[in-house]
Structures are given as structure tokens and as C-alpha cells.
Design an enzyme around this catalytic site. Structure first.
Site, PDB file in Angstrom:
ATOM      1  N   ASP A  92      15.592  -2.854  -3.361  1.00  0.00           N
ATOM      2  CA  ASP A  92      14.381  -3.235  -2.650  1.00  0.00           C
ATOM      3  C   ASP A  92      14.285  -4.751  -2.738  1.00  0.00           C
ATOM      4  OD1 ASP A  92      13.655  -0.799  -1.715  1.00  0.00           O
ATOM      5  OD2 ASP A  92      11.807  -0.615  -2.876  1.00  0.00           O
TER       6      ASP A  92
ATOM      7  N   HIS B  55      10.024  -5.840  -9.387  1.00  0.00           N
ATOM      8  CA  HIS B  55       9.836  -4.929 -10.514  1.00  0.00           C
ATOM      9  C   HIS B  55      10.634  -5.423 -11.711  1.00  0.00           C
ATOM     10  CE1 HIS B  55       8.853  -1.313  -7.641  1.00  0.00           C
ATOM     11  NE2 HIS B  55       8.102  -2.375  -7.434  1.00  0.00           N
TER      12      HIS B  55
ATOM     13  N   ASP C 226       5.389  -8.646  -3.840  1.00  0.00           N
ATOM     14  CA  ASP C 226       6.208  -8.159  -2.714  1.00  0.00           C
ATOM     15  C   ASP C 226       6.424  -9.213  -1.636  1.00  0.00           C
ATOM     16  OD1 ASP C 226       6.604  -5.606  -3.723  1.00  0.00           O
ATOM     17  OD2 ASP C 226       4.898  -4.721  -2.685  1.00  0.00           O
TER      18      ASP C 226
ATOM     19  N   GLU D  47      14.309  -3.058  -7.487  1.00  0.00           N
ATOM     20  CA  GLU D  47      13.445  -3.990  -6.757  1.00  0.00           C
ATOM     21  C   GLU D  47      13.291  -5.274  -7.564  1.00  0.00           C
ATOM     22  OE1 GLU D  47      10.098  -2.382  -4.706  1.00  0.00           O
ATOM     23  OE2 GLU D  47       8.828  -4.091  -5.231  1.00  0.00           O
TER      24      GLU D  47
ATOM     25  N   ASP E 136       3.210   7.036   5.466  1.00  0.00           N
ATOM     26  CA  ASP E 136       3.333   5.847   6.331  1.00  0.00           C
ATOM     27  C   ASP E 136       3.478   6.269   7.789  1.00  0.00           C
ATOM     28  OD1 ASP E 136       3.628   4.507   3.915  1.00  0.00           O
ATOM     29  OD2 ASP E 136       5.820   4.472   4.072  1.00  0.00           O
TER      30      ASP E 136
ATOM     31  N   ASP F   9      11.346  -4.378   0.846  1.00  0.00           N
ATOM     32  CA  ASP F   9      10.065  -3.861   0.345  1.00  0.00           C
ATOM     33  C   ASP F   9       9.193  -5.097   0.125  1.00  0.00           C
ATOM     34  OD1 ASP F   9       7.974  -2.494  -0.698  1.00  0.00           O
ATOM     35  OD2 ASP F   9       9.119  -1.430  -2.238  1.00  0.00           O
TER      36      ASP F   9
ATOM     37  N   ASP G 231       2.970  -7.351  -8.617  1.00  0.00           N
ATOM     38  CA  ASP G 231       4.012  -7.048  -7.641  1.00  0.00           C
ATOM     39  C   ASP G 231       3.569  -7.629  -6.292  1.00  0.00           C
ATOM     40  OD1 ASP G 231       6.298  -5.873  -6.621  1.00  0.00           O
ATOM     41  OD2 ASP G 231       5.515  -3.834  -6.614  1.00  0.00           O
TER      42      ASP G 231
ATOM     43  N   HIS H  50       7.594   6.249   3.504  1.00  0.00           N
ATOM     44  CA  HIS H  50       6.939   7.336   2.757  1.00  0.00           C
ATOM     45  C   HIS H  50       6.351   8.290   3.797  1.00  0.00           C
ATOM     46  CE1 HIS H  50       6.297   3.736   0.213  1.00  0.00           C
ATOM     47  NE2 HIS H  50       6.338   4.518  -0.830  1.00  0.00           N
TER      48      HIS H  50
ATOM     49  N   GLU I 297      13.467   4.488  -8.746  1.00  0.00           N
ATOM     50  CA  GLU I 297      13.102   3.073  -8.625  1.00  0.00           C
ATOM     51  C   GLU I 297      12.229   2.677  -9.807  1.00  0.00           C
ATOM     52  OE1 GLU I 297      11.587   1.896  -4.750  1.00  0.00           O
ATOM     53  OE2 GLU I 297      10.454   0.265  -5.673  1.00  0.00           O
TER      54      GLU I 297
HETATM   55  C1  XLS Z   1       5.924  -0.033  -5.259  1.00  0.00           C
HETATM   56  C2  XLS Z   1       7.241   0.429  -4.863  1.00  0.00           C
HETATM   57  C3  XLS Z   1       7.257   1.352  -3.652  1.00  0.00           C
HETATM   58  C4  XLS Z   1       8.564   2.064  -3.555  1.00  0.00           C
HETATM   59  C5  XLS Z   1       8.561   3.282  -2.703  1.00  0.00           C
HETATM   60  O1  XLS Z   1       5.779  -1.002  -5.998  1.00  0.00           O
HETATM   61  O2  XLS Z   1       8.073  -0.667  -4.668  1.00  0.00           O
HETATM   62  O3  XLS Z   1       6.962   0.648  -2.486  1.00  0.00           O
HETATM   63  O4  XLS Z   1       9.587   1.225  -3.126  1.00  0.00           O
HETATM   64  O5  XLS Z   1       7.629   4.207  -3.101  1.00  0.00           O
HETATM   65 NI    NI Z   2       9.985  -0.642  -3.832  1.00  0.00          NI
HETATM   66 NI    NI Z   3       7.247  -2.667  -5.533  1.00  0.00          NI
END
Ligand code: XLS
Ligand code: NI
Ligand code: NI
Length: 441
Positions: free
Chosen positions: A294, A269, A307, A266, A102, A337, A305, A99, A230
Site C-alpha cells: 500500500d 503503517h 495516507d 503500507e 466502497d 492507499d 495514518d 472494500h 496488512e
Molecule cells: C487503513 C488501511 C486500509 C486497508 C484496507 O489504515 O490501510 O485502508 O488498506 O482495509
Molecule cells: Ni492500507
Molecule cells: Ni492505512
């Protein structure tokens, strides 16, 4: 080469290796079919989770030890670029993603933020000249800053809409400058907290307008990246407009955007939406909308989430099955991700986490390919639907049946026989493939 001084290049050493800093299953050069693992898997490192994240959670401050954190401001941003390219090279990874915020700190004004970006983007471009690692996708963060409290493209405040658009405009220029393969839109705060104060129709129409303007600008500057949406159902808002692939696809069709976008799917998600990872991949694949992935996983006991780095081999196998069935990911890839747990705070953990994820997908790839070579699931499905290959079933799929004909046919049926779906047998077979794909036994 100074941020991970104790770590050498990560090499493939095979399943018997006891070296924690080696790949056991991911062998980039190994051919699966006519492509190498590296070409099929197209792994990417997420800049935010790897170089920017400090591992804070809602109950405590960050724990991450990052050697570059001794710097601040633009110096920190520059140190992160150095650390990132050292990391990419040592991990031998073909892609990365970021992003805007980042890579460079936001300034006092939009102009200042853009100037900061220009400095860091130039530095990244320079590093990319001597690196094999390319930009899988970039995006902009239109959700963290307080100005996005009510959304960005779906905000009730037109000034915020304009500001968000200006950030995406810059994001597209940055993507073009660095040769991004894709450009991602994750809806961040594009949703609502409550319907009581929300004009849903206007918000969705505005989002549609926002995406059209983005596409028009990308065309204007000759940035030919694949656009990706996404989906995510909740977090941070209680309802997000890109809830899942199915609702995202309906949105794209409603606003005439279906030929411009594909999906970035993702895993975590998908599960937040009450779907499996493979469901989302399948839904996108059968509509020719699978763009990129992702790669992460959720925690089975936690409802947010999380991750986590992927380690569930069953999930990676079924995901790779969908990806292989799709003919690969095209310009997309498998972007981690994913973040290390708060307790995994040492710099070396960043390597262990990526090695775990890459090995898990390498196993998934190999098992899925072997199952496909043997037509395991194809045979199951073919047999299960064989009633549509002849007789009345064939007439239905050929469009030669109507309700009169079907009623007449149904009157003639004396008993209807169904066959077992054999789920347990199928799962046992998948286990067999999982356990023998590497040993061959
Ligand atoms: C958040 C998202 C984010 C996207 C990019 O949950 O996964 O990280 O991948 O903005
Ligand atoms: Ni993501
Ligand atoms: Ni995410």
C-alpha cells in the site's frame, strides 16, 4: 467519459515536460531489465480514497467536489463505477482495489447489502470487459459500522464474529467473480482498547480460526487469490494484533497460517510502528512473505495514518530496492492507499496526486535498478560481512563452531579491529544516483 471531461489521457512526456497532466518519469512501456515499468510497478487505484472519500477530518466536514455526488444510494454507487473506469483509463493504470462498502451501500439487512453488491459487481464486471484495469485485491470493511465496535473476528460477541464471517464469505465470492489477484485482511478493529476487559488469548485464537475458515471457503469455491494480511500497529484501537510484519509473522506461524498468507505492507503503517517502510519490506522479503504494497507516506510531524501520496524519492528508492531484490511483487502491486489533502478538493487533484505518486515510484525504480546494476549496496554489505566468508566466521556459519572452539579462538585474539560502517559515504552515493539516474551525467 463525462466525469473528468476536461482531462485527456495522461501520457509520458519526459522530465522536461511542463504539462502538469503528464508523466515526467513513469513511462509504462520503458524496459527496466527485461520487464516494462508497468509490469514491475503494477500500480493500483484505491477506490475508497478516490471515489468514496469526501475529505472530512475530525474537525470539519468533507470538502471534496466530486461530480458524481449529485446522486445518492445505488445511483451514486453506479455513478462511481462510471467515474472509476473513466479515471482508470485516463490514468492508464493496470489495477484497482476496493472494500465492499466502497462500491455499494449497505442495506437494512445483510441480504440486502449482498443484493446491492451483486448489482454493482455485475456492473464492474461489465466495465472490466472493455478495460485493461484489473482487480489487484478486494476486501471487506469490518470496522466502520457500529456493530464492529469491539472488533470483528476478535470481537467478544459471537454474533459479530458470525456477521463478519458472512461478509468475508461474500467478499471472497466477489473476488472470485472479478478475478482478484489477492484478497486483503486489514485488522480494522482487531485489537483492544484496554487489557482490563480483554481475553487476549481467546481473541487471538478466534482470529486464527477466522482466517482458517476464510482459507477453507476460498478453497471450496476455487478462488485462488493470494491472501494478504496488512499490519498496522494502532488506529483505531490502541493495540492492533497485526502490529507489524514481525508480530504478524509470529501470529501466522503460531496458528499454522504462514503458507496461506503473505503481507500487504503500507508505508504509513510501518512508520506508525516505529519502523521505516524499507524495514517492513525487508522483514517480509527475507522471509519470503512480501505480497503487495500500500503505497503512501506519513507526515513527518504528525503521528497518525495521514495516507499521503508518496513523493519522497529517497523512500521510493529504498522501497523499490527491496521490491527488486524480491524479484518483483509477483501477484501483488503498488496500490495507492493514499488520499489527497483536505485542501486539494478539486477532481483534477485526483490526477495530480496519482501522477505524483506514479512518477515518484518510477524514479525509485530507475535509481534502485541502477544501484543494483552497479552492486552499490551489495558491495558495501559483502565487504562488511567478509569476516564470515573465511576462517572462524566461515566455521560459525557452516555450523562447525561451538562455545569451546570460540573461547579457544577468543583467547588467541590480541586485538580486535572493527571497520567504519561508512554511513555518510553511502548516503552521499545514493544522492549521486538519485541525481544522475535520469540525466546520466
Ligand atoms: C487503513 C488501511 C486500509 C486497508 C484496507 O489504515 O490501510 O485502508 O488498506 O482495509
Ligand atoms: Ni492500507
Ligand atoms: Ni492505512
Amino acid at each position: 467519459m463525462r466525469y473528468f471531461a476536461n482531462i485527456d489521457h495522461i501520457k509520458y512526456e519526459g522530465p522536461a515536460s511542463t504539462n502538469p497532466l503528464a508523466f515526467k518519469f513513469y513511462n509504462p512501456e520503458e524496459k527496466i531489465g527485461n520487464r516494462t515499468m508497468e509490469e514491475i510497478l503494477r500500480f493500483g487505484v484505491a477506490y475508497w480514497h478516490t471515489f468514496t472519500e469526501n475529505l472530512k477530518d475530525p474537525f470539519g466536514t468533507g470538502t471534496a467536489i466530486r461530480p458524481w455526488d449529485k446522486f445518492s444510494g445505488m445511483d451514486l454507487a453506479k455513478a462511481r463505477v462510471e467515474a472509476a473506469f473513466e479515471f482508470f483509463e485516463k490514468l492508464n493504470v493496470p489495477y484497482f482495489c476496493f472494500h465492499d462498502v466502497d462500491i455499494a451501500p449497505e442495506g437494512e439487512t445483510l441480504r440486502e447489502s449482498n443484493q446491492n453488491l451483486d448489482v454493482i459487481v455485475a456492473m464492474i464486471k461489465d466495465y472490466m470487459k472493455n478495460s485493461k484495469t484489473k482487480l489487484l485485491w478486494n476486501t471487506v470493511n469490518n470496522f466502520s459500522h457500529p456493530r464492529f465496535v469491539h472488533g470483528a473476528g476478535s470481537s467478544n460477541n459471537a454474533d459479530v464474529f458470525a456477521y463478519a464471517a458472512a461478509k468475508v464469505k461474500k467478499g471472497l465470492e466477489v473476488g472470485k467473480e472479478l478475478g482478484a489477484e489477492n484478497y486483503v485482511f486489514w485488522g480494522g478493529r482487531e485489537g483492544y482498547e484496554t487489557l482490563l476487559n480483554t481475553d487476549m488469548k481467546l481473541e487471538m485464537d478466534n482470529l486464527g480460526r477466522f482466517f482458517h475458515m476464510a482459507a477453507a471457503y476460498a478453497k471450496e469455491i476455487g478462488f485462488d487469490a493470494q491472501f494478504l494480511i496488512e499490519p498496522k500497529p494502532k488506529e483505531p484501537t490502541s493495540h492492533q494484533y497485526d502490529f507489524d510484519v514481525a508480530s504478524g509473522y509470529a501470529f501466522l506461524q503460531n496458528y499454522g497460517l504462514q503458507d496461506i498468507f503473505k503481507f500487504n505492507i503500507e508505508a504509513n503503517h510501518a512508520t506508525l510502528a516505529g519502523h521505516t517502510f524499507e524495514h517492513e519490506l525487508r522483514y517480509a522479503r527475507i522471509h519470503d512473505m512480501l505480497g503487495s504494497v500500500d503505497a503512501n507516506q506519513g507526515h513527518p510531524l504528525l503521528g497518525w495514518d495521514t495516507d499521503e501520496f508518496p513523493s519522497d524519492l529517497y523512500a521510493t528508492t529504498l522501497a523499490m530496492y527491496e521490491i527488486l531484490k524480491n524479484g518483483g511483487l509477483g501477484r501483488g502491486g503498488l496500490n495507492f492507499d493514499a488520499k489527497v489533502r483536505r485542501g486539494s478538493f478539486e477532481p483534477e487533484d485526483l490526477f495530480h496526486a496519482h501522477i505524483a505518486g506514479m512518477d515518484s515510484f518510477a524514479v525509485g525504480l530507475k535509481v534502485a535498478q541502477k544501484m543494483m546494476d552497479d552492486h552499490v549496496l551489495e558491495n558495501v554489505v559483502h565487504n562488511r560481512y567478509s569476516s564470515y566468508t573465511e576462517g572462524i566466521g566461515k566455521e560459525i556459519v557452516d555450523g562447525k563452531a561451538d562455545f569451546h572452539k570460540l573461547e579457544e579462538y577468543a583467547f588467541g585474539l590480541s586485538d580486535i579491529k572493527n571497520e567504519s560502517g561508512k554511513l555518510e559515504r553511502i548516503k552521499a552515493t545514493i544522492n549521486q544516483y538519485l541525481l544522475t539516474a535520469y540525466t546520466g551525467k
